[in-house]
Enzyme design. Structure first.
Site, PDB file in Angstrom:
ATOM      1  N   THR A  16       0.825  -1.206   0.000  1.00 65.07           N
ATOM      2  CA  THR A  16       0.000   0.000   0.000  1.00 65.07           C
ATOM      3  C   THR A  16       0.862   1.260   0.000  1.00 65.07           C
ATOM      4  O   THR A  16       0.561   2.228  -0.710  1.00 65.07           O
ATOM      5  CB  THR A  16      -0.943  -0.009   1.215  1.00 65.07           C
ATOM      6  OG1 THR A  16      -1.799  -1.157   1.126  1.00 65.07           O
ATOM      7  CG2 THR A  16      -1.798   1.247   1.255  1.00 65.07           C
ATOM      8  N   LYS A  37      -8.729  -1.333  -5.643  1.00 66.33           N
ATOM      9  CA  LYS A  37      -8.504  -2.414  -4.673  1.00 66.33           C
ATOM     10  C   LYS A  37      -9.597  -3.457  -4.903  1.00 66.33           C
ATOM     11  O   LYS A  37     -10.746  -3.265  -4.491  1.00 66.33           O
ATOM     12  CB  LYS A  37      -8.570  -1.866  -3.242  1.00 66.33           C
ATOM     13  CG  LYS A  37      -8.246  -2.903  -2.164  1.00 66.33           C
ATOM     14  CD  LYS A  37      -6.774  -3.251  -2.127  1.00 66.33           C
ATOM     15  CE  LYS A  37      -6.459  -4.216  -0.992  1.00 66.33           C
ATOM     16  NZ  LYS A  37      -5.015  -4.498  -0.884  1.00 66.33           N
ATOM     17  N   THR A  41      -9.718  -7.006   2.725  1.00 63.04           N
ATOM     18  CA  THR A  41     -10.086  -7.942   3.774  1.00 63.04           C
ATOM     19  C   THR A  41      -9.618  -7.440   5.136  1.00 63.04           C
ATOM     20  O   THR A  41      -8.678  -6.645   5.225  1.00 63.04           O
ATOM     21  CB  THR A  41      -9.478  -9.337   3.515  1.00 63.04           C
ATOM     22  OG1 THR A  41      -8.048  -9.254   3.570  1.00 63.04           O
ATOM     23  CG2 THR A  41      -9.897  -9.879   2.157  1.00 63.04           C
ATOM     24  N   GLY A 111      -3.215  -5.668  -5.292  1.00 66.01           N
ATOM     25  CA  GLY A 111      -3.729  -6.972  -4.902  1.00 66.01           C
ATOM     26  C   GLY A 111      -3.788  -7.160  -3.401  1.00 66.01           C
ATOM     27  O   GLY A 111      -3.465  -6.264  -2.608  1.00 66.01           O
ATOM     28  N   ALA A 112      -4.215  -8.369  -3.011  1.00 61.82           N
ATOM     29  CA  ALA A 112      -4.281  -8.754  -1.600  1.00 61.82           C
ATOM     30  C   ALA A 112      -3.259  -9.858  -1.380  1.00 61.82           C
ATOM     31  O   ALA A 112      -3.336 -10.913  -2.004  1.00 61.82           O
ATOM     32  CB  ALA A 112      -5.677  -9.246  -1.244  1.00 61.82           C
ATOM     33  N   GLY A 171       9.625  -2.882  -0.269  1.00 62.65           N
ATOM     34  CA  GLY A 171       8.543  -2.118   0.338  1.00 62.65           C
ATOM     35  C   GLY A 171       8.821  -1.575   1.716  1.00 62.65           C
ATOM     36  O   GLY A 171       8.110  -0.679   2.185  1.00 62.65           O
TER      37      GLY A 171
END
Length: 244
Positions: A16, A37, A41, A111-112, A171
């Protein structure tokens, strides 16, 4: 590139924040940006999710769209099934991104979890959405021990599906990198078979929005709108530079 799919080699590694940094740089260049998005979740109705965090950090000018929200922090297919809610389909992700691309210069699809996390009972994934879109995939990886394996697996999965890895971004670069992290600066591009496009310092998501936007360019390479240079960074943070 109109659409970029942002995927990680796992969870909680900075997808993110990476998405927000890319968005902030594009907005600073005067481009119109949207963030999609597909499945959020682990967030209750009314609570801010990843899209809200990207807006906070990158700026209110960004358009955000969340296709589904499930309360439990699980894979999207499991979270939807347990909540008794409709699952997200790859073609729905592609259709939504295509619609956003018609009115925006850049669409970022976050993505998740990892690339092959299941979205529905048929086993479709973010990779399937990327294939339908014909979009490159920006891989967000961790810095330390174990990242070479997960990054290699992600890159091989991309290529096996005919997808293009745009590059790799670390990240969350630690403030005090250990030996493995420093060595991985040189080894990650070899593991991924593609270029290293940036490294975001840990804690960047806690910066004020103004500081985040002003610093984002120093974390990302020119391919993503910044000035970060992997060779210069590696010379400063690599094993030799760390000892000097």
């Amino acid at each position: 590139m109109t659409v970029i799919v942002v995927s990680g080699t796992g969870t909680e590694i900075g997808k993110t924040v990476t998405t927000a940094a890319v968005a902030a740089l594009a907005l600073a260049q005067g481009r119109s940006v949207a963030m999609l998005k597909p499945a959020q979740t682990g967030v209750a109705p009314g609570e801010p999710g990843d899209a809200g965090e990207v807006t906070r950090l990158a700026g209110e000018a960004i358009t955000t769209l969340e296709l589904a929200r499930f309360p439990e922090p699980l894979a999207p297919d499991t979270a939807a099934r347990r909540a008794g809610m409709a699952q997200v389909r790859a073609h729905e992700v592609a259709e939504a991104a295509t619609k956003l691309a018609a009115s925006h210069d850049l669409v970022l699809v976050e993505g998740a979890g990892g690339l092959l996390v299941r979205y529905d009972d048929e086993g479709t994934t973010l990779a399937d959405a990327a294939r339908l879109l014909g979009a490159p995939v920006l891989v967000v990886a961790s810095a330390g021990l174990g990242t070479l394996n997960t990054t290699t697996l992600t890159s091989e999965a991309l290529r096996a599906r005919g997808l293009t890895p745009l590059g790799v971004v670390i990240g969350c670069w630690p403030s005090t990198p250990d030996l493995a992290s420093r060595c991985n600066l040189a080894d990650l591009p070899k593991a991924a078979g593609t270029q290293l496009l940036g490294a975001i310092p840990e804690g960047s998501g806690a910066l004020s929005p103004a500081d985040f936007r002003s610093r984002a360019g120093s974390w990302m390479g020119p391919e993503l709108g910044g000035v970060w240079n992997s060779e210069a960074f590696g010379g400063r943070e690599g094993p030799e530079g760390a000892r000097s």
